[in-house]
Design a protein around this motif. Sequence first.
Motif, mmCIF file in Angstrom:
data_model
loop_
_atom_site.group_PDB
_atom_site.id
_atom_site.type_symbol
_atom_site.label_atom_id
_atom_site.label_comp_id
_atom_site.label_asym_id
_atom_site.label_seq_id
_atom_site.Cartn_x
_atom_site.Cartn_y
_atom_site.Cartn_z
ATOM 1 N N CYS A 166 0.824 -1.206 0.000
ATOM 2 C CA CYS A 166 0.000 0.000 0.000
ATOM 3 C C CYS A 166 0.858 1.255 0.000
ATOM 4 O O CYS A 166 2.039 1.224 0.373
ATOM 5 C CB CYS A 166 -0.972 0.008 1.172
ATOM 6 S SG CYS A 166 -0.218 0.271 2.764
ATOM 7 N N THR A 167 0.249 2.351 -0.434
ATOM 8 C CA THR A 167 0.876 3.674 -0.426
ATOM 9 C C THR A 167 -0.066 4.624 0.289
ATOM 10 O O THR A 167 -1.260 4.684 -0.031
ATOM 11 C CB THR A 167 1.140 4.175 -1.857
ATOM 12 O OG1 THR A 167 2.041 3.263 -2.498
ATOM 13 C CG2 THR A 167 1.753 5.570 -1.856
ATOM 14 N N ILE A 168 0.464 5.346 1.249
ATOM 15 C CA ILE A 168 -0.318 6.339 1.987
ATOM 16 C C ILE A 168 -0.535 7.540 1.069
ATOM 17 O O ILE A 168 0.409 8.081 0.505
ATOM 18 C CB ILE A 168 0.408 6.768 3.283
ATOM 19 C CG1 ILE A 168 0.742 5.560 4.167
ATOM 20 C CG2 ILE A 168 -0.405 7.819 4.030
ATOM 21 C CD1 ILE A 168 -0.453 4.788 4.681
ATOM 22 N N LEU A 169 -1.799 7.935 0.919
ATOM 23 C CA LEU A 169 -2.153 9.083 0.081
ATOM 24 C C LEU A 169 -2.353 10.348 0.903
ATOM 25 O O LEU A 169 -2.069 11.452 0.438
ATOM 26 C CB LEU A 169 -3.432 8.791 -0.710
ATOM 27 C CG LEU A 169 -3.397 7.556 -1.607
ATOM 28 C CD1 LEU A 169 -4.778 7.305 -2.193
ATOM 29 C CD2 LEU A 169 -2.356 7.722 -2.693
ATOM 30 N N ASP A 180 4.535 7.595 1.314
ATOM 31 C CA ASP A 180 5.246 6.436 1.859
ATOM 32 C C ASP A 180 4.493 5.153 1.525
ATOM 33 O O ASP A 180 3.260 5.129 1.501
ATOM 34 C CB ASP A 180 5.389 6.547 3.380
ATOM 35 C CG ASP A 180 6.278 7.696 3.803
ATOM 36 O OD1 ASP A 180 7.196 8.067 3.036
ATOM 37 O OD2 ASP A 180 6.060 8.231 4.911
ATOM 38 N N SER A 181 5.244 4.068 1.294
ATOM 39 C CA SER A 181 4.660 2.766 0.957
ATOM 40 C C SER A 181 5.206 1.703 1.889
ATOM 41 O O SER A 181 6.303 1.848 2.440
ATOM 42 C CB SER A 181 5.008 2.378 -0.483
ATOM 43 O OG SER A 181 4.502 3.320 -1.394
ATOM 44 N N PHE A 182 4.436 0.619 2.052
ATOM 45 C CA PHE A 182 4.954 -0.528 2.798
ATOM 46 C C PHE A 182 4.280 -1.811 2.332
ATOM 47 O O PHE A 182 3.214 -1.788 1.727
ATOM 48 C CB PHE A 182 4.852 -0.331 4.316
ATOM 49 C CG PHE A 182 3.469 -0.359 4.891
ATOM 50 C CD1 PHE A 182 2.992 -1.493 5.521
ATOM 51 C CD2 PHE A 182 2.654 0.756 4.842
ATOM 52 C CE1 PHE A 182 1.727 -1.516 6.078
ATOM 53 C CE2 PHE A 182 1.386 0.749 5.406
ATOM 54 C CZ PHE A 182 0.923 -0.396 6.022
ATOM 55 N N PHE A 183 4.943 -2.927 2.617
ATOM 56 C CA PHE A 183 4.469 -4.256 2.248
ATOM 57 C C PHE A 183 4.315 -5.070 3.519
ATOM 58 O O PHE A 183 5.189 -5.050 4.388
ATOM 59 C CB PHE A 183 5.481 -4.938 1.322
ATOM 60 C CG PHE A 183 5.101 -6.354 0.990
ATOM 61 C CD1 PHE A 183 4.114 -6.618 0.051
ATOM 62 C CD2 PHE A 183 5.722 -7.407 1.616
ATOM 63 C CE1 PHE A 183 3.748 -7.930 -0.253
ATOM 64 C CE2 PHE A 183 5.369 -8.719 1.320
ATOM 65 C CZ PHE A 183 4.384 -8.980 0.380
#
Length: 116
Positions: free
Chosen positions: A68-71, A90-93
């Motif tokens: 996901c990527t925080i919008l 920022d993104s994370f898996f």
Amino acid sequence: MHIYKLGDRLENLSRSEFLKSANAVFYGDAPAESIRIDGGDLSGPWTLGTWAVERGEFDLTYAMSEYCTILEGRVIVAQGDRQAELAAGDSFFTPKGETVRWQVIEPVKKSFVIIP
């Protein structure tokens, strides 16, 4: 092909109770949340869309892997002794089976892809 630019259609989310259905553990009241599915569905082999959640704190064990990527907004995500504060861009898996604590500091909107 679907093209989304930052801010496109974010107001077109539907009320959701995904966290409750995913058996999240809440610290305080369950925060309000909304979702928009852009491809696949939550019961299928893959799903993509946008999800929003208000301030709150909860533990979520992931039934599938998610990128996901925080919008918008700010959140602290933690697993064990690792944590990170994330904001727009920022993104994370998160691999399937991991439990992550979400501490939503400012209401968050994220784009996501869920895979088995």
